[in-house]
Design an enzyme around this catalytic site. Sequence first.
Site, PDB file in Angstrom:
ATOM      1  N   HIS A  29       0.953  -1.071  -0.097  1.00  0.00           N
ATOM      2  CA  HIS A  29       0.040   0.258  -0.077  1.00  0.00           C
ATOM      3  C   HIS A  29       0.525   1.076   0.144  1.00  0.00           C
ATOM      4  O   HIS A  29       1.686   1.264   1.047  1.00  0.00           O
ATOM      5  CB  HIS A  29      -1.094  -0.079   1.085  1.00  0.00           C
ATOM      6  CG  HIS A  29      -2.314  -0.721   1.142  1.00  0.00           C
ATOM      7  ND1 HIS A  29      -3.282  -1.008   1.744  1.00  0.00           N
ATOM      8  CD2 HIS A  29      -1.785  -1.874   1.090  1.00  0.00           C
ATOM      9  CE1 HIS A  29      -4.038  -1.973   2.328  1.00  0.00           C
ATOM     10  NE2 HIS A  29      -3.798  -2.495   1.257  1.00  0.00           N
ATOM     11  N   THR A 121     -13.702  -3.483 -16.001  1.00  0.00           N
ATOM     12  CA  THR A 121     -14.230  -3.149 -17.402  1.00  0.00           C
ATOM     13  C   THR A 121     -15.192  -2.029 -16.576  1.00  0.00           C
ATOM     14  O   THR A 121     -14.539  -1.384 -15.431  1.00  0.00           O
ATOM     15  CB  THR A 121     -15.834  -4.334 -17.100  1.00  0.00           C
ATOM     16  OG1 THR A 121     -16.294  -4.667 -16.162  1.00  0.00           O
ATOM     17  CG2 THR A 121     -14.954  -6.213 -16.906  1.00  0.00           C
ATOM     18  N   TYR A 166      -8.185  -7.904  10.735  1.00  0.00           N
ATOM     19  CA  TYR A 166      -7.679  -8.347   8.800  1.00  0.00           C
ATOM     20  C   TYR A 166      -5.913  -8.165   9.108  1.00  0.00           C
ATOM     21  O   TYR A 166      -5.622  -7.316   9.199  1.00  0.00           O
ATOM     22  CB  TYR A 166      -8.036  -7.118   7.865  1.00  0.00           C
ATOM     23  CG  TYR A 166      -7.660  -8.048   6.755  1.00  0.00           C
ATOM     24  CD1 TYR A 166      -7.157  -8.031   5.992  1.00  0.00           C
ATOM     25  CD2 TYR A 166      -8.706  -7.104   5.517  1.00  0.00           C
ATOM     26  CE1 TYR A 166      -6.856  -8.532   4.466  1.00  0.00           C
ATOM     27  CE2 TYR A 166      -8.777  -7.838   3.875  1.00  0.00           C
ATOM     28  CZ  TYR A 166      -7.141  -8.414   3.497  1.00  0.00           C
ATOM     29  OH  TYR A 166      -7.824  -8.908   2.337  1.00  0.00           O
ATOM     30  N   LYS A 211      -3.945 -12.058   4.737  1.00  0.00           N
ATOM     31  CA  LYS A 211      -3.655 -11.053   3.673  1.00  0.00           C
ATOM     32  C   LYS A 211      -1.980 -12.603   3.544  1.00  0.00           C
ATOM     33  O   LYS A 211      -1.638 -11.705   3.539  1.00  0.00           O
ATOM     34  CB  LYS A 211      -2.809  -9.741   3.501  1.00  0.00           C
ATOM     35  CG  LYS A 211      -2.609  -9.499   2.100  1.00  0.00           C
ATOM     36  CD  LYS A 211      -3.885  -9.854   1.128  1.00  0.00           C
ATOM     37  CE  LYS A 211      -5.419 -10.144   0.838  1.00  0.00           C
ATOM     38  NZ  LYS A 211      -6.697 -10.300   0.264  1.00  0.00           N
ATOM     39  N   ASN A 287     -13.206 -13.160  -3.544  1.00  0.00           N
ATOM     40  CA  ASN A 287     -13.916 -11.753  -4.065  1.00  0.00           C
ATOM     41  C   ASN A 287     -13.607 -11.825  -5.013  1.00  0.00           C
ATOM     42  O   ASN A 287     -13.292 -10.138  -5.642  1.00  0.00           O
ATOM     43  CB  ASN A 287     -13.937 -10.828  -3.267  1.00  0.00           C
ATOM     44  CG  ASN A 287     -12.190 -10.791  -2.527  1.00  0.00           C
ATOM     45  OD1 ASN A 287     -12.023 -11.423  -2.028  1.00  0.00           O
ATOM     46  ND2 ASN A 287     -11.669 -10.130  -3.551  1.00  0.00           N
ATOM     47  N   HIS A 338     -16.269  -8.795   1.785  1.00  0.00           N
ATOM     48  CA  HIS A 338     -14.949  -8.302   1.354  1.00  0.00           C
ATOM     49  C   HIS A 338     -14.858  -7.026   1.833  1.00  0.00           C
ATOM     50  O   HIS A 338     -15.567  -6.561   2.520  1.00  0.00           O
ATOM     51  CB  HIS A 338     -15.268  -7.874   0.057  1.00  0.00           C
ATOM     52  CG  HIS A 338     -13.834  -7.436  -0.817  1.00  0.00           C
ATOM     53  ND1 HIS A 338     -14.180  -6.436  -1.367  1.00  0.00           N
ATOM     54  CD2 HIS A 338     -12.510  -7.671  -0.589  1.00  0.00           C
ATOM     55  CE1 HIS A 338     -12.649  -6.399  -1.781  1.00  0.00           C
ATOM     56  NE2 HIS A 338     -11.908  -7.002  -1.658  1.00  0.00           N
TER      57      HIS A 338
HETATM   58  O1  GKR Z   1      -6.145  -4.163   0.927  1.00  0.00           O
HETATM   59  O2  GKR Z   1      -3.878  -5.114   0.547  1.00  0.00           O
HETATM   60  C1  GKR Z   1      -5.191  -4.945   0.667  1.00  0.00           C
HETATM   61  C2  GKR Z   1      -5.891  -5.989   0.397  1.00  0.00           C
HETATM   62  O3  GKR Z   1      -5.639  -7.077  -0.703  1.00  0.00           O
HETATM   63  C3  GKR Z   1      -7.330  -5.528  -1.166  1.00  0.00           C
HETATM   64  O4  GKR Z   1      -6.700  -4.935  -2.164  1.00  0.00           O
HETATM   65  C4  GKR Z   1      -7.943  -7.086  -0.951  1.00  0.00           C
HETATM   66  O5  GKR Z   1      -9.664  -6.489  -1.859  1.00  0.00           O
HETATM   67  O6  GKR Z   1      -8.679  -7.528   1.299  1.00  0.00           O
HETATM   68  C5  GKR Z   1      -8.933  -7.313   0.065  1.00  0.00           C
HETATM   69  C6  GKR Z   1      -9.353  -9.084  -0.796  1.00  0.00           C
HETATM   70  O7  GKR Z   1      -9.999  -9.848   0.573  1.00  0.00           O
HETATM   71  O8  GKR Z   1      -9.249  -9.484  -1.696  1.00  0.00           O
HETATM   72 MG    MG Z   2     -10.165 -11.283  -0.818  1.00  0.00          MG
END
Ligand code: GKR
Ligand code: MG
Length: 439
Positions: A29, A121, A166, A211, A287, A338
């Site tokens: 990020h 898209t 998260y 993640k 997602n 999500h």
């Molecule tokens: O914030 O780095 C992030 C996540 O990886 C996010 O971009 C994802 O869209 O949290 C998300 C996910 O569940 O795939």
């Molecule tokens: Mg995800």
Amino acid sequence: MDASLIVDEVRLTPILISDPPLLNVQGVHQPYTPRLVVEVITRGGVSGLGETYGDGVYLDLARPLAEALPGRPVADVNALFALAEATDPGRGSRSGTGRGTGPGTGDEAGVDASGLRGVRTAEKLRLSVVSAFETACLDALGKTLGLPVHALLGGKVRDSVEFSAYLFYRWATHPAGGPVDDWGAALDPAGIVAQARRFDRAYGFRSFKLKGGVFAPDQEIAAIRALAEEFPGRPLRLDPNGAWSVETSLAVARELADVLEYLEDPASGTGAMAEIAAGTEIPLATNMCVTTFEEVPEAFAKGAVRIVLCDHHYWGGLGRTRELAALCRTYGVGLSMHSNTHLGISLAAMTQVAATLPELHHACDTHYPWQTEDVVTTRPVFREGRLTVSDAPGLGVELDREALAALHRRWREDDGRYRDRDDAAAMRAANPEWRPRSR
Ligand code: GKR
Ligand code: MG
């Protein structure tokens, strides 16, 4: 039509909010990420709020829609979809399917605002913009009628909504400089467990999502195992955002079969997800391979996913989120939620719609605890991992105009570096050799 229920003005305020150096498969990020705050003001002087992605491609769609809305009934949220299509500046240059690929069409393969690979898209972009307008209209309508948004959606079925912690691998600071928080680095199982302990202590979250897709699968398996040891019996999820092959995914699934609540998007694409689903007992969630209604039939027919993560931004608002929930119920597919980097307006919207979904049996994702800035006057407080569902009119949040102005000033003064989220660019600035890796 009561004149007070006519839209008088729409204000769009792009902002840059600080964001920690959270790692994912696509990079890291950036220190600041763009968001867009939408205010729909009625002739009755009531202002409704919405929030969505704030990258340039979204602003280009939001501006003409904002100009077209005044004079229309604030309750006409179903009309927003056609209006967004009619006012889309790229519509003339698109193919009949609405999925052209030329410049200016908004259809681009590559990195979307979530920092993930995928196809952006025109339709997906529009839905994310409509979602903020829909939320703002419902907020204004609810405030005018003295009703919470959940009542406008048919009423709540729970008084509080559960969220999950998260967890992210992360650096202590941004290499390029920028905001610093007190979380420190988390780059191994011990760091992830320490982060989880703090989430547990400070917010009472019971579920944990890691993640993944950042380190080698073995290291991420070790982190999940360490969490399972520290928090026995608590729901755990791992999400590498499609970074693994079918073989790797199946190997990870074998290692973690006894501890995962679900495995989220281990590999990219419905075909790969279906293959993995056939080879493991662990429910697969997504997602990424089900993000629009068009993607539902194939994924459900192939049994590729047992849980879909809804997201009112992707799906076009709170009403469409309820339509997705109905579809999942019909096909016996579970529902979770999500999130992406977001502020208190989106959190309020997520909570309001989650309160109306009987089939939401998994704790919702939220990035909110990572955000130190906000544009709402009162930060919501998680107790035992839950947020109380507001019964105040509308979304139940008020805009902090000073904070909004300061974050908008940051956006105006930005030299263009952060106006479009680009996790890969941020990672390459730190390590020019870095490339996203599939394992
Ligand atoms: O914030 O780095 C992030 C996540 O990886 C996010 O971009 C994802 O869209 O949290 C998300 C996910 O569940 O795939
Ligand atoms: Mg995800």
